[in-house]
Scaffold this active site. Structure first.
Site, PDB file in Angstrom:
ATOM      1  N   TYR A  53       0.821  -1.214   0.000  1.00 25.73           N
ATOM      2  CA  TYR A  53       0.000   0.000   0.000  1.00 25.73           C
ATOM      3  C   TYR A  53       0.850   1.256   0.000  1.00 25.73           C
ATOM      4  CZ  TYR A  53      -4.150  -2.794   1.240  1.00 25.73           C
ATOM      5  OH  TYR A  53      -5.192  -3.686   1.245  1.00 25.73           O
ATOM      6  N   SER A 234     -13.718  -4.035   0.395  1.00 22.72           N
ATOM      7  CA  SER A 234     -14.527  -3.419  -0.668  1.00 22.72           C
ATOM      8  C   SER A 234     -16.027  -3.569  -0.412  1.00 22.72           C
ATOM      9  CB  SER A 234     -14.176  -3.997  -2.045  1.00 22.72           C
ATOM     10  OG  SER A 234     -12.916  -3.541  -2.473  1.00 22.72           O
ATOM     11  N   LEU A 236     -18.072  -1.319  -0.105  1.00 26.12           N
ATOM     12  CA  LEU A 236     -18.745  -0.301  -0.921  1.00 26.12           C
ATOM     13  C   LEU A 236     -18.322  -0.379  -2.385  1.00 26.12           C
ATOM     14  CD1 LEU A 236     -18.818   2.851   1.420  1.00 26.12           C
ATOM     15  CD2 LEU A 236     -20.619   1.173   0.958  1.00 26.12           C
ATOM     16  N   PHE A 238     -15.437  -0.128  -4.243  1.00 26.88           N
ATOM     17  CA  PHE A 238     -14.669   1.017  -4.742  1.00 26.88           C
ATOM     18  C   PHE A 238     -15.486   2.305  -4.717  1.00 26.88           C
ATOM     19  CE2 PHE A 238     -11.827  -1.802  -7.688  1.00 26.88           C
ATOM     20  CZ  PHE A 238     -11.235  -2.342  -6.576  1.00 26.88           C
ATOM     21  N   GLY A 239     -16.442   2.406  -3.802  1.00 30.85           N
ATOM     22  CA  GLY A 239     -17.251   3.613  -3.690  1.00 30.85           C
ATOM     23  C   GLY A 239     -18.505   3.607  -4.536  1.00 30.85           C
ATOM     24  N   LEU A 241     -21.065   1.695  -4.281  1.00 30.20           N
ATOM     25  CA  LEU A 241     -22.242   1.545  -3.427  1.00 30.20           C
ATOM     26  C   LEU A 241     -22.437   2.710  -2.458  1.00 30.20           C
ATOM     27  CD1 LEU A 241     -22.107  -2.304  -2.780  1.00 30.20           C
ATOM     28  CD2 LEU A 241     -23.872  -1.034  -4.023  1.00 30.20           C
ATOM     29  N   GLY A 243     -23.243   5.420  -4.075  1.00 33.82           N
ATOM     30  CA  GLY A 243     -24.197   6.078  -4.960  1.00 33.82           C
ATOM     31  C   GLY A 243     -23.656   7.322  -5.637  1.00 33.82           C
ATOM     32  N   LYS A 244     -22.414   7.693  -5.308  1.00 36.20           N
ATOM     33  CA  LYS A 244     -21.896   8.970  -5.820  1.00 36.20           C
ATOM     34  C   LYS A 244     -21.635   8.945  -7.317  1.00 36.20           C
ATOM     35  CE  LYS A 244     -17.164   7.799  -4.300  1.00 36.20           C
ATOM     36  NZ  LYS A 244     -16.097   8.143  -3.332  1.00 36.20           N
TER      37      LYS A 244
END
Length: 346
Positions: A53, A234, A236, A238-239, A241, A243-244
């Site tokens: 990372y 994960s 969400l 990668f984001g 979920l 909704g953005k």
């Protein structure tokens, strides 16, 4: 906060784990420290990092995430307040050649542990995980297994566990786990531990979310019957979920805007499923992120849910999901979407 224990240990961990893979790339050291401070205040005592990372991996930033955690430990003296997890890379690949090219062979495990301890400014890691298998198998979004007869990997489960045992006896790591592993690999590790009285894998860190419920197949049964706790990553997607992306409000520095090649959760089917889940969340006065995370939190095979955020606002929303219990009505509506669009993420 709610707590559980790492399976077959007395180590208490928060049901929500703080993921850190954006620190050093999308987040600065200062922002990483702010997230750690806030998470600790909210009762989170579980932190997950990895030697590769931040991601995407590259030579310039490799290890920076763990260094940021290390400077926080040095500044706050909070090492004894957290359960710290890290990971060693698995099968060698072009994207990790700057770290090492011999996988888990030779002295790689000892060298990796020592280097990670230096970055983290600590003398032990609570949970040390193999980031992905060494053998050629279907990981990272590959839906089905396709056997590669030319794979030169040789069965080394026993050897790997012996090397981990050396590090445990040296006091450098306390427990071990796998990540991105499949049913066969998980059971082989458990078999070797039982047969040869070697350290036992305690956890498995795999992707799991509303649009990727593959774990609910063979892996869920293994997780429950063998007490191999899932650390869900994960959650969400990668984001997606949050909704953005379907709302068109994602920031310029959001993950998929910065790194569009991470398309695992961006298919037409994923987008349609996400829209349907968003309608369920809004109908029941929740954000999609909180409903998505609450769904993961409630699964019986989940030991901890690894959340990540690039802002404190996102972090607060994600942590608050621990206070939400999805009703039978909501769960039924979720299952309705899942029945029509099962596991759209590859």
């Amino acid at each position: 906060m709610k707590y559980t224990t790492l399976p077959k240990t007395d180590v208490k961990v928060s049901k929500i784990c703080l993921g850190t893979m954006t620190w050093g790339r999308q987040n600065t050291e200062s922002e990483g420290h702010q997230q750690l401070d806030y998470a600790l205040e909210q009762g989170i005592n579980f932190i997950d990092t990895a030697e590769m990372y931040p991601v995407p991996a590259n030579p310039e930033t490799q290890g920076r995430t763990s260094e940021i955690i290390g400077t926080w430990f040095k500044k706050t003296k909070n090492r004894d307040k957290v359960v710290l997890a890290s990971k060693i890379i698995g099968r060698p690949g072009s994207y990790t050649a700057h770290i090492r090219t011999n996988g888990l062979q030779d002295n790689s495990i000892e060298e990796a542990v020592n280097a990670e301890l230096m970055r983290l400014q600590t003398d032990y890691i609570d949970l040390y995980q193999i980031h992905w298998p060494e053998r050629d198998t279907n990981t990272f979004g590959q839906r089905d297994y396709k056997h590669n007869e030319n794979d030169e990997w040789e069965d080394n489960f026993n050897e790997v566990l012996h090397k981990m045992d050396i590090q445990i006896k040296a006091g450098k790591i306390r427990h071990i786990g796998v990540s991105n592993e499949k049913a066969w690999g998980a059971m082989r590790f458990l078999e070797e531990s039982k047969t040869h009285n070697l350290p036992r894998m305690k956890t498995i860190q795999n992707a799991y979310s509303l649009i990727n419920r593959i774990f609910e197949g063979d892996m869920a049964e293994i997780s429950i019957r063998e007490e191999l706790g899932l650390l869900a990553y994960s959650p969400l997607a990668f984001g997606v979920l949050s909704g953005k992306y379907i709302k068109g409000i994602a920031a310029d520095n959001s993950r998929l805007n910065l790194f569009p090649r991470f398309s695992r959760y961006s298919s037409e089917q994923c987008t349609e499923a996400t829209k349907r889940y968003l309608r369920i969340a809004e109908k029941h006065n929740m954000t999609l992120a909180q409903m998505s995370l609450a769904f993961v939190n409630q699964q019986p095979f989940v030991t901890s849910n690894i959340i990540g955020a690039t802002t404190l606002e996102q972090l607060k929303e994600n942590i608050d999901s621990i206070n939400i219990t999805l009703s039978d009505e909501v769960l039924k509506e979720i299952e309705g979407v899942h029945a029509e669009i099962p596991n759209p993420a590859t």
